[in-house]
Design an enzyme around this catalytic site. Structure first.
Site, PDB file in Angstrom:
ATOM      1  NE  ARG A 135      -1.979   1.778   3.611  1.00  0.00           N
ATOM      2  CZ  ARG A 135      -2.131   2.452   4.133  1.00  0.00           C
ATOM      3  NH1 ARG A 135      -2.399   3.255   3.839  1.00  0.00           N
ATOM      4  NH2 ARG A 135      -1.459   2.253   6.037  1.00  0.00           N
ATOM      5  CE1 TYR A 193     -12.515  10.201 -20.227  1.00  0.00           C
ATOM      6  CE2 TYR A 193     -11.269  10.626 -17.820  1.00  0.00           C
ATOM      7  CZ  TYR A 193     -12.412   9.314 -18.876  1.00  0.00           C
ATOM      8  OH  TYR A 193     -13.039   7.991 -18.493  1.00  0.00           O
ATOM      9  CG  ASP A 195      -3.687  12.772 -19.224  1.00  0.00           C
ATOM     10  OD1 ASP A 195      -3.469  12.368 -19.822  1.00  0.00           O
ATOM     11  OD2 ASP A 195      -4.891  12.546 -19.144  1.00  0.00           O
TER      12      ASP A 195
END
Length: 350
Positions: free
Chosen positions: A50, A104, A176
């Protein structure tokens, strides 16, 4: 005489080339373990998946950082997770974000629905309106976000003026570049501070993993890692192993994506049933000249507008056999999706 460093294809396979010990496995091992034995009395950081320090997670991030020519990188559980954590790493309550309006749909919903709840304001600017970017900067502005090439119209944004503005005002520039892959475009080479990608797409390339990645300075990635641990966004070790498997063929896959994308776009541009083709490799594309300057290849994403609207589009989709009607992109199979029902559902036509 300095020897040239390894190319992107070599890096995608080997990372930094090194001699392997005798009898060591050629394929990387999978450490499918949530935790690792901790030395008694040690105050060193524990190994816990994790925390993002599982060997599969660490080695994959090192390789991706090399591809993007970044100081460091980190993989998380999804592309949206990467986008969210990257912005949380640079923004605080009361801050202002300047975002391209050509993004997006999931990212826009994140900005509209979640950043506002955290006290972060967002202003959208058409990326071709350079003067409007400058006018939209406030005293509270802390970052700029741009997507290039864009989803789904494949616009290729000129980062030059935007990166100059970001540097002038001391703003972080986040980009991005999922629709390019680091083989075709590396935003850090064009003035970006942070690059975000959905590793679900080109990096993995086999439609069997959900993952995201962020690359930038070591201090920035350290903050993303801190947030990842708190928000529970770590990538699973097996997913990391699969992304690494996919990256080993990234360069050769991108060659084929680039050639196939161009072939489909050229065919579609001549087809009487197609009213418009969105592909930066075509001279008819509004960003073609700039795309030739900054992209190594034009990619495998092609946007099509079908004559006759929705009904004609649905008739076309029902006749497809080889092409699969499904969301996502950049796998070894060919997919087709309708942004109005998937990536941009709920967003106005403008």
């Amino acid at each position: 005489m300095n020897r040239p460093g390894p190319g992107l294809s070599t890096i995608a396979i080997h990372g930094i080339p090194h001699r392997r010990p005798d009898w060591s496995p050629v394929a990387p091992s999978l450490y499918q373990s949530s935790t690792f034995v901790n030395p008694i009395g040690s105050d060193d950081e524990v190994l816990y998946s994790r925390y993002g320090n599982n060997p599969n997670q660490v080695e994959l991030a090192k390789k991706y950082a090399l591809l993007e020519k970044a100081d460091a990188a980190i993989f998380v559980a999804s592309g949206m997770g990467a986008t969210a954590l990257a912005h949380l790493a640079v923004l605080r309550p009361g801050d202002h974000l300047l975002s391209s309006s050509w993004i997006y749909g999931g990212t826009q919903r994140l900005f509209d629905e979640e950043l506002g709840r955290l006290g972060i304001e967002v202003t959208y600017v058409a990326p071709d309106q350079v003067r409007l970017w400058r006018k939209s900067v406030r005293k509270s502005t802390r970052a700029i976000f741009v997507e290039t090439p864009t989803n789904p119209l494949m616009r290729v944004i000129d980062l030059g003026p935007i990166s100059y503005l970001a540097e002038e005002h001391g703003l972080a520039l986040l980009v991005d570049a999922t629709f390019a892959s680091p083989v075709n475009f590396r935003p850090l080479e064009h003035g970006a501070d942070v690059v975000i990608t959905s590793a679900t797409k080109y990096l993995n390339g086999h439609s069997d993993v959900i993952a995201g990645a962020v690359a930038g300075t070591a201090s920035f990635v350290e903050e993303v890692n801190r947030l990842m641990r708190l928000w529970g966004q770590a990538i699973d070790p097996h997913a990391a192993w699969l992304v690494d498997r996919g990256m080993r063929t990234l360069a050769v896959r991108m060659e084929r994506h680039n050639s196939n994308g161009m072939a489909v776009a050229q065919w579609a541009e001549q087809h009487p049933g197609i009213s418009k083709v969105h592909y930066p490799g075509l001279p008819s594309h509004p960003d073609h000249a700039h795309a030739k300057l900054v992209l190594t290849g034009f990619g495998g994403m092609v946007g099509l507008e079908v004559k006759g609207g929705t009904k004609a589009t649905e008739r076309l989709l029902k006749r497809l056999k080889l092409v699969t009607h499904a969301p996502s992109l950049a796998g070894v199979e060919t997919l087709v999706s309708e942004p109005r029902l998937t990536s941009h559902k709920g967003i106005g036509p403008e």
